[in-house]
Scaffold this motif. Structure first.
Motif, PDB file in Angstrom:
ATOM      1  N   LYS A 153      -2.324  32.429 102.564  1.00 17.53           N
ATOM      2  CA  LYS A 153      -2.075  33.598 103.433  1.00 17.53           C
ATOM      3  C   LYS A 153      -0.798  34.325 103.002  1.00 17.53           C
ATOM      4  CE  LYS A 153      -0.958  33.376 107.972  1.00 17.53           C
ATOM      5  NZ  LYS A 153      -1.125  32.741 109.278  1.00 17.53           N
ATOM      6  N   ARG A 154       0.256  33.568 102.729  1.00 19.72           N
ATOM      7  CA  ARG A 154       1.521  34.197 102.331  1.00 19.72           C
ATOM      8  C   ARG A 154       1.391  34.860 100.961  1.00 19.72           C
ATOM      9  NH1 ARG A 154       6.698  30.472 102.073  1.00 19.72           N
ATOM     10  NH2 ARG A 154       5.752  29.879 100.096  1.00 19.72           N
ATOM     11  N   LEU A 155       0.624  34.232 100.075  1.00 18.33           N
ATOM     12  CA  LEU A 155       0.408  34.831  98.748  1.00 18.33           C
ATOM     13  C   LEU A 155      -0.307  36.171  98.908  1.00 18.33           C
ATOM     14  CD1 LEU A 155       0.667  34.321  95.649  1.00 18.33           C
ATOM     15  CD2 LEU A 155      -1.631  33.332  95.746  1.00 18.33           C
ATOM     16  N   ALA A 180       8.128  38.554 101.288  1.00 19.86           N
ATOM     17  CA  ALA A 180       7.168  38.519 100.183  1.00 19.86           C
ATOM     18  C   ALA A 180       7.800  37.738  99.041  1.00 19.86           C
ATOM     19  CB  ALA A 180       6.859  39.942  99.726  1.00 19.86           C
ATOM     20  N   LYS A 181       7.020  36.876  98.411  1.00 19.14           N
ATOM     21  CA  LYS A 181       7.572  36.111  97.280  1.00 19.14           C
ATOM     22  C   LYS A 181       7.296  36.891  96.002  1.00 19.14           C
ATOM     23  CE  LYS A 181       7.726  31.325  96.686  1.00 19.14           C
ATOM     24  NZ  LYS A 181       9.165  31.069  96.714  1.00 19.14           N
ATOM     25  N   VAL A 182       8.168  37.849  95.738  1.00 23.29           N
ATOM     26  CA  VAL A 182       7.990  38.739  94.587  1.00 23.29           C
ATOM     27  C   VAL A 182       8.825  38.208  93.424  1.00 23.29           C
ATOM     28  CG1 VAL A 182       8.215  41.109  93.750  1.00 23.29           C
ATOM     29  CG2 VAL A 182       7.808  40.685  96.187  1.00 23.29           C
ATOM     30  N   ALA A 208      12.171  39.886  92.553  1.00 25.26           N
ATOM     31  CA  ALA A 208      13.228  39.749  93.564  1.00 25.26           C
ATOM     32  C   ALA A 208      14.056  38.491  93.342  1.00 25.26           C
ATOM     33  CB  ALA A 208      12.613  39.725  94.963  1.00 25.26           C
ATOM     34  N   TYR A 209      13.511  37.553  92.546  1.00 24.59           N
ATOM     35  CA  TYR A 209      14.227  36.293  92.346  1.00 24.59           C
ATOM     36  C   TYR A 209      15.450  36.424  91.444  1.00 24.59           C
ATOM     37  CZ  TYR A 209      11.666  33.478  95.507  1.00 24.59           C
ATOM     38  OH  TYR A 209      11.200  32.943  96.677  1.00 24.59           O
ATOM     39  N   VAL A 210      15.681  37.607  90.887  1.00 26.80           N
ATOM     40  CA  VAL A 210      16.954  37.847  90.191  1.00 26.80           C
ATOM     41  C   VAL A 210      18.093  37.647  91.197  1.00 26.80           C
ATOM     42  CG1 VAL A 210      18.375  39.575  89.029  1.00 26.80           C
ATOM     43  CG2 VAL A 210      15.948  39.415  88.490  1.00 26.80           C
ATOM     44  N   CYS A 227      21.448  33.661 105.932  1.00 29.74           N
ATOM     45  CA  CYS A 227      20.009  33.837 105.655  1.00 29.74           C
ATOM     46  C   CYS A 227      19.379  32.516 105.233  1.00 29.74           C
ATOM     47  CB  CYS A 227      19.788  34.858 104.554  1.00 29.74           C
ATOM     48  SG  CYS A 227      20.326  36.511 104.961  1.00 29.74           S
ATOM     49  N   GLU A 228      19.635  32.110 104.015  1.00 27.26           N
ATOM     50  CA  GLU A 228      18.956  30.938 103.445  1.00 27.26           C
ATOM     51  C   GLU A 228      19.621  30.562 102.126  1.00 27.26           C
ATOM     52  OE1 GLU A 228      14.894  31.983 102.372  1.00 27.26           O
ATOM     53  OE2 GLU A 228      15.508  33.998 101.828  1.00 27.26           O
ATOM     54  N   LEU A 229      19.060  29.560 101.441  1.00 26.42           N
ATOM     55  CA  LEU A 229      19.557  29.208 100.112  1.00 26.42           C
ATOM     56  C   LEU A 229      18.850  30.072  99.070  1.00 26.42           C
ATOM     57  CD1 LEU A 229      20.329  26.700 101.897  1.00 26.42           C
ATOM     58  CD2 LEU A 229      20.074  25.335  99.845  1.00 26.42           C
ATOM     59  N   SER A 230      19.054  29.765  97.796  1.00 26.13           N
ATOM     60  CA  SER A 230      18.416  30.580  96.762  1.00 26.13           C
ATOM     61  C   SER A 230      16.905  30.418  96.779  1.00 26.13           C
ATOM     62  CB  SER A 230      18.987  30.231  95.381  1.00 26.13           C
ATOM     63  OG  SER A 230      18.637  28.914  95.030  1.00 26.13           O
ATOM     64  N   ALA A 231      16.415  29.241  97.182  1.00 28.75           N
ATOM     65  CA  ALA A 231      14.963  29.031  97.235  1.00 28.75           C
ATOM     66  C   ALA A 231      14.596  27.980  98.289  1.00 28.75           C
ATOM     67  CB  ALA A 231      14.426  28.629  95.870  1.00 28.75           C
ATOM     68  N   ALA A 232      15.259  28.064  99.439  1.00 26.18           N
ATOM     69  CA  ALA A 232      14.970  27.131 100.533  1.00 26.18           C
ATOM     70  C   ALA A 232      15.566  27.699 101.825  1.00 26.18           C
ATOM     71  CB  ALA A 232      15.570  25.761 100.246  1.00 26.18           C
ATOM     72  N   GLY A 249       9.396  30.608 105.305  1.00 20.85           N
ATOM     73  CA  GLY A 249       9.102  29.331 104.646  1.00 20.85           C
ATOM     74  C   GLY A 249       8.082  28.524 105.436  1.00 20.85           C
ATOM     75  N   ILE A 250       7.194  27.887 104.698  1.00 20.13           N
ATOM     76  CA  ILE A 250       6.132  27.090 105.326  1.00 20.13           C
ATOM     77  C   ILE A 250       6.697  25.763 105.832  1.00 20.13           C
ATOM     78  CG2 ILE A 250       3.971  25.879 104.747  1.00 20.13           C
ATOM     79  CD1 ILE A 250       3.497  28.537 102.955  1.00 20.13           C
ATOM     80  N   ASN A 251       7.685  25.243 105.131  1.00 25.20           N
ATOM     81  CA  ASN A 251       8.346  24.019 105.606  1.00 25.20           C
ATOM     82  C   ASN A 251       9.254  24.314 106.795  1.00 25.20           C
ATOM     83  OD1 ASN A 251       7.715  21.679 103.536  1.00 25.20           O
ATOM     84  ND2 ASN A 251       7.879  23.615 102.422  1.00 25.20           N
ATOM     85  N   ARG A 252       9.861  25.485 106.794  1.00 22.34           N
ATOM     86  CA  ARG A 252      10.666  25.913 107.942  1.00 22.34           C
ATOM     87  C   ARG A 252       9.801  25.929 109.199  1.00 22.34           C
ATOM     88  NH1 ARG A 252      10.745  30.443 110.775  1.00 22.34           N
ATOM     89  NH2 ARG A 252      12.678  31.135 111.786  1.00 22.34           N
ATOM     90  N   GLY A 268      12.349  23.154 102.187  1.00 21.34           N
ATOM     91  CA  GLY A 268      11.464  23.992 101.380  1.00 21.34           C
ATOM     92  C   GLY A 268      10.593  23.091 100.523  1.00 21.34           C
ATOM     93  N   THR A 269       9.584  23.663  99.912  1.00 22.36           N
ATOM     94  CA  THR A 269       8.674  22.857  99.086  1.00 22.36           C
ATOM     95  C   THR A 269       9.463  22.100  98.013  1.00 22.36           C
ATOM     96  OG1 THR A 269       6.917  24.440  99.448  1.00 22.36           O
ATOM     97  CG2 THR A 269       6.664  22.991  97.541  1.00 22.36           C
ATOM     98  N   SER A 270      10.359  22.790  97.316  1.00 23.11           N
ATOM     99  CA  SER A 270      11.062  22.150  96.203  1.00 23.11           C
ATOM    100  C   SER A 270      12.417  21.567  96.607  1.00 23.11           C
ATOM    101  CB  SER A 270      11.288  23.147  95.062  1.00 23.11           C
ATOM    102  OG  SER A 270      10.194  23.983  94.902  1.00 23.11           O
TER     103      SER A 270
END
Ligand code: PMP
Length: 305
Positions: free
Chosen positions: A58-60, A157-159, A162-164, A191-196, A218-221, A255-257
């Motif tokens: 769904k998020r994708l 959105a996980k674009v 944007a991860y720059v 807000c959050e961490l770089s990827a969590a 986040g799905i884990n959030r 987060g997932t990772s």
């Protein structure tokens, strides 16, 4: 570098790693015009399970919708998507827990800076399920880089492009001797961490920034919030001031990772005497049980392949 499995789903079938190549003149490369998600594939006994796959799909799809690109056919239904993942696991003779990264790329050559009406393809690869922060206590730095706000590139959105923003923050944190960064928004709220995502505990209340705080949803959030409700914990989804990080009883990231990892240091200030807190421990154990099919909530969240 993480280990990547040799067989990759690319465009319309499974190919060898060397064939999964995207053109240097594609929008995906030129503008970072791709969206993605990463989900865990866990081996439990002799079977494989995916955690909250409907939420990931769904998020994708929402990420694609937000930037105005088409979803390839494989993402149209959960059944089709699961079939692809199942074949990938088989082709790689998988024998351990992995992460799967599914990406929708805009595969159109030099179309200019636009998004609509362009060809898109799906890729999925499997890689080593290595945590991105230490699991026994992460040291975080408040980043001088601010989280890009929703009105610039949508945070929910996980674009890929944007991860720059995340790379700048994480690299700065590593260069300063920390494990990861904490992003503040333009007004100085957490807000959050770089990827969590991030949670704090104050006076036994579990607090996390709400979904309109320029964070990834986040799905884990979301899972932590659902677990907390089932455990009758007091929860607040609200703005968090930077200084609350310095006086929090506990902080953890999820987060997932990142899995669920205690945070023991923010900007050199020690959290909870450098130890994992009680609430963190409770939620972490519950999450681990769910993910390993040992909890009554496992049925709700796990899909057997
Ligand atoms: N925030 C950001 C910026 C992320 O990249 C991630 C990882 N996907 C998360 C939060 C955590 O999301 P999830 O729980 O869905 O993995």
């Amino acid at each position: 570098m993480a280990k990547i499995y040799k067989k990759i789903y690319y465009k319309d079938g499974i190919v060898d790693e060397s064939e999964a190549r995207i053109h240097i003149a594609s929008s995906a490369v030129l503008y970072g015009l791709s969206v993605y998600t990463v989900f865990p594939v866990n081996k439990i006994g002799e079977e494989f399970f995916i955690f909250r796959i409907e939420e990931h799909l769904k998020r994708l799809r929402n990420s694609a919708k937000l930037i105005g690109i088409e979803c390839p056919g494989e993402c149209e239904s959960l059944e089709k998507f699961l079939e692809v993942v199942k074949n990938l696991i088989k082709e790689n003779s998988l024998n351990e827990n992995v992460f799967a990264r599914a990406t929708i790329h805009v595969d159109e050559l030099v179309p200019g800076t636009k998004s609509k009406g362009l060809n898109t393809i799906l890729s999925i690869f499997l890689y080593e399920a290595k945590p991105i922060v230490p699991q026994d206590g992460a040291k975080l730095k408040i980043s001088p880089w601010r989280r890009n706000p929703d009105f610039c590139i949508p945070s929910r959105a996980k674009v890929n492009g944007a991860y720059v923003n995340s790379v700048l923050a994480k690299q700065d944190a590593i260069d300063s001797g920390y494990d990861d960064a904490i992003f503040l928004d333009l007004n100085g709220h957490v807000c959050e961490l770089s990827a969590a995502n991030i949670f704090i505990v104050r006076d036994n209340i579990l607090i996390t920034p709400d979904n309109s705080a320029d964070i990834l949803e986040g799905i884990n959030r979301k899972t932590i919030l659902e677990i907390a409700e089932a455990e009758n914990l007091k929860v607040e989804e609200r703005k968090i001031d930077m200084t609350e990080l310095y006086i929090a009883d506990e902080i953890f990231t999820v987060g997932t990772s990142a899995f669920v990892a205690p945070v023991i240091n923010v900007d050199g200030r020690i959290v909870n005497s450098g130890k994992e807190g009680k609430v963190t421990n409770l939620l972490k154990n519950k999450m681990q049980k769910i993910q390993t099919n040992q909890d009554e909530l496992s049925k709700k969240y796990l899909t057997k392949l």
